[in-house]
Design a protein around this motif. Structure first.
Motif, PDB file in Angstrom:
ATOM      1  N   ASP A 167     -31.047   8.457  -8.267  1.00  0.00           N
ATOM      2  CA  ASP A 167     -31.952   8.104  -9.352  1.00  0.00           C
ATOM      3  C   ASP A 167     -31.221   7.983 -10.687  1.00  0.00           C
ATOM      4  O   ASP A 167     -31.260   6.938 -11.328  1.00  0.00           O
ATOM      5  CB  ASP A 167     -33.112   9.095  -9.446  1.00  0.00           C
ATOM      6  N   LEU A 213     -26.351   2.037  -5.542  1.00  0.00           N
ATOM      7  CA  LEU A 213     -27.505   1.731  -6.378  1.00  0.00           C
ATOM      8  C   LEU A 213     -27.881   2.917  -7.257  1.00  0.00           C
ATOM      9  O   LEU A 213     -28.048   4.026  -6.763  1.00  0.00           O
ATOM     10  CB  LEU A 213     -28.716   1.368  -5.513  1.00  0.00           C
ATOM     11  N   GLY A 240     -37.340   3.892  -8.046  1.00  0.00           N
ATOM     12  CA  GLY A 240     -36.762   2.928  -7.115  1.00  0.00           C
ATOM     13  C   GLY A 240     -36.362   3.468  -5.764  1.00  0.00           C
ATOM     14  O   GLY A 240     -35.984   2.685  -4.881  1.00  0.00           O
ATOM     15  N   GLN A 241     -36.457   4.771  -5.562  1.00  0.00           N
ATOM     16  CA  GLN A 241     -36.017   5.335  -4.293  1.00  0.00           C
ATOM     17  C   GLN A 241     -36.802   4.772  -3.118  1.00  0.00           C
ATOM     18  O   GLN A 241     -36.257   4.558  -2.033  1.00  0.00           O
ATOM     19  CB  GLN A 241     -36.150   6.857  -4.316  1.00  0.00           C
ATOM     20  N   TYR A 286     -31.041   3.627  -8.922  1.00  0.00           N
ATOM     21  CA  TYR A 286     -32.346   2.962  -8.820  1.00  0.00           C
ATOM     22  C   TYR A 286     -33.420   3.525  -9.733  1.00  0.00           C
ATOM     23  O   TYR A 286     -34.576   3.104  -9.678  1.00  0.00           O
ATOM     24  CB  TYR A 286     -32.839   3.001  -7.376  1.00  0.00           C
ATOM     25  N   LEU A 298     -33.509  -4.504  -7.625  1.00  0.00           N
ATOM     26  CA  LEU A 298     -33.206  -3.678  -6.458  1.00  0.00           C
ATOM     27  C   LEU A 298     -33.484  -4.429  -5.160  1.00  0.00           C
ATOM     28  O   LEU A 298     -32.686  -4.385  -4.213  1.00  0.00           O
ATOM     29  CB  LEU A 298     -34.027  -2.385  -6.504  1.00  0.00           C
ATOM     30  N   GLY A 309     -27.614   5.405  -2.732  1.00  0.00           N
ATOM     31  CA  GLY A 309     -28.216   5.329  -4.055  1.00  0.00           C
ATOM     32  C   GLY A 309     -28.597   6.683  -4.609  1.00  0.00           C
ATOM     33  O   GLY A 309     -28.587   7.690  -3.911  1.00  0.00           O
ATOM     34  N   ASP A 325     -37.713  -3.374 -10.218  1.00  0.00           N
ATOM     35  CA  ASP A 325     -37.817  -3.476  -8.767  1.00  0.00           C
ATOM     36  C   ASP A 325     -37.251  -4.781  -8.240  1.00  0.00           C
ATOM     37  O   ASP A 325     -36.666  -4.824  -7.149  1.00  0.00           O
ATOM     38  CB  ASP A 325     -39.280  -3.351  -8.330  1.00  0.00           C
ATOM     39  N   LEU A 361     -35.298   1.597  -1.597  1.00  0.00           N
ATOM     40  CA  LEU A 361     -34.160   1.839  -0.708  1.00  0.00           C
ATOM     41  C   LEU A 361     -34.629   2.431   0.622  1.00  0.00           C
ATOM     42  O   LEU A 361     -34.148   2.035   1.692  1.00  0.00           O
ATOM     43  CB  LEU A 361     -33.144   2.763  -1.381  1.00  0.00           C
TER      44      LEU A 361
END
Length: 220
Positions: A75, A42, A48-49, A44, A20, A73, A17, A52
């Motif tokens: 996944d 990205l 991680g979505q 991510y 990002l 971005g 994280d 964003l």
């Protein structure tokens, strides 16, 4: 403006994280713009979505600015990241960009044996868990590797620094990624020929891509 892409990848499993969030700061986006970048892509990972989406919400609320950078971005791509890597490579309609990668899982230390083939073999062992690093090196795109300093009992920082000294990549720091962009542009100029100046002559005469192909079993 000619397209120029910064591709950031954190891998498929472990979260990163901090990386990002670092590439979505106004300071980093301004640095991208100042260096002629147009696109931030990205990868991510599985968790991680939300980072964003949170950033996009702050932009929509007028609390943040993309500074003219197109940001998107995803996944992960089950087919691999080849297309994204090649989007960084220079072509007639785009300028060469940069890949920013997590450091993967280092399992051994850089030894003192010389020779390009031995060094590439060592690199392959070191970067288990981060195929993106090997992919970026194979197609010879500028590479910034950012160790995850929150991990315990790892040697990512030492090894990233050592490989940066040898001219393979730029060792990026979460707290100062804009500086890594500048260093990447400088390394790009030095890597017009390989090996880096400190390595001496390349006896194979084939450059980094040729050595990587041999070691990984790729044949034309």
């Amino acid at each position: 403006m000619t397209q120029r892409t910064c591709f950031v990848t954190i891998g498929a499993t472990a979260a990163f994280d901090q990386l990002l969030k670092a590439v979505l700061t106004s300071r980093f986006l301004q640095a991208l713009r100042a260096s002629g970048y147009t696109t931030l892509l990205l990868q991510y990972g599985k968790n991680g979505q939300g980072i964003l989406k949170d950033f996009e919400a702050t932009v929509a609320a007028g609390q943040a600015n993309k500074d003219g950078i197109e940001i998107s971005g995803f996944d992960f791509n089950k087919l691999g990241l080849g297309q994204e890597m090649w989007s960084v490579k220079a072509a007639k309609d785009r300028a060469e960009g940069v890949v920013i990668s997590h450091a993967g899982n280092f399992h051994s230390a850089v030894d003192s044996l010389e020779g390009p083939r031995r060094k590439i073999s060592v690199l392959m062992k070191l970067f288990q868990g981060s195929g993106s690093i090997l992919d970026a090196m194979r197609i010879e795109v500028p590479l910034i590797v950012v160790p995850n300093t929150s991990l315990l009992h790892n040697h990512q920082v030492d090894l990233a620094g050592e490989l940066a000294k040898q001219g393979y990549l730029v060792h990026g720091h979460l707290e100062d990624l804009p500086a890594a962009l500048v260093q990447s542009d400088a390394l790009r100029q030095k890597r017009q020929t390989w090996p880096p100046q400190s390595h001496g002559a390349d006896p194979s005469g084939r450059g980094l891509a040729g050595v990587m192909d041999d070691e990984m079993g790729f044949y034309d």
